[in-house]
Design a protein around this motif. Structure first.
Motif: not given
Length: 268
Positions: A147-149, A186-187, A227-230
């Motif tokens: 949910t941070e996304i 994240q990476k 989206r976790l990786y940009g």
């Protein structure tokens, strides 16, 4: 006689069940935008003790999003009766056979067995929770969205404070009123993606349709999200790794275009 146009593909009917004690109200906009990608939210219910002030953030948005609040008093201090109420309702809805899937919104691992049970009935389970959500609950879902996304996508950056708060105003924000915390990229797990490509490649050139790659990644890691990786899409993530992956566009049989990806060959 003219042929009838093809009927539009029927969308999945989803039951959205929200644990108000373990989900911030700040996600509400992004939550339902995300759910709309997977189907129609036919049922929208949220569970909590609405006599408590900590759910004030949710009270403000229930009407705007047609979410039905389900009252559950805490019968015993320290025991969460909300979880039991949500689980009972989920099973009642399951046995109506009217739904294709469930959206469980919580960061609580107590819903792990519920997710497993729903999947045993052949239904799709979408989980929504914070990155602190225990791994067993994440793995029990077909897909898990942090949910941070959603908060980052939906919320504007909070303005810088310019004055002291008014007298009598509490400086402690409730969990549902906190501004969206920035999501640190994240990476990219390139080794994991490369292994999945090797496992699913079935032709001599090792090319894999991008959709097939995404599907298999999701089976192994329900929480995987570009989206976790940009990146907004998997294709963008792959394009940003030219040293590891090759991407090409091919004409599809229907006149459209498909993206294919493979691990870059040594020396190329």
């Amino acid at each position: 006689m003219a042929s009838k146009p093809n009927a539009p593909r029927q969308q999945k009917h989803l039951a959205v069940l929200i644990d108000a004690d373990n989900a911030p109200a700040a996600i509400v906009e992004g939550l339902f935008e995300e759910i709309a990608k997977y189907g129609i939210a036919s049922v929208k219910r949220i569970y909590g003790d609405w006599t408590q002030p900590n759910l004030g953030g949710w009270k403000k948005v229930l009407l705007d999003h047609s979410i039905q609040p389900m009252q559950q008093f805490a019968y015993t201090k320290g025991k969460n009766a909300t979880d039991s109420s949500l689980i009972i309702d989920a099973m009642d809805l399951l046995y109506t056979r009217r739904f294709d899937g469930f959206c469980l919104v919580s960061s609580d691992s107590d819903f792990t067995r519920l997710a497993v049970r729903l999947r045993e009935e052949g239904l799709t389970v979408y989980g929504f929770g914070e990155q602190k959500t225990p791994k067993p609950f994440v793995s029990a879902c077909d897909k898990f969205i942090y949910t941070e996304i959603l908060r980052a996508d939906a919320a504007e950056p909070p303005p810088e404070p310019t004055a002291a708060p008014a007298p009598g105003t509490s400086t402690e924000a409730r969990s549902g009123d906190k501004p969206a915390a920035p999501v640190k990229a994240q990476k990219v797990p390139v080794d994991f993606i490369a292994k999945v490509l090797d496992d699913v490649a079935d032709d001599e050139d090792d090319w894999v349709q991008l959709g097939v790659l995404g599907s298999n990644i999701g089976k192994l890691r329900p929480e995987f999200d570009p989206r976790l990786y940009g990146f907004k899409k998997l294709s963008e993530l792959i394009k940003a790794q030219p040293r590891r992956f090759e991407l090409e566009t091919r004409e599809s049989g229907s006149g459209g275009k498909d993206l294919y990806v493979r691990n870059r060959k040594p020396g190329k």
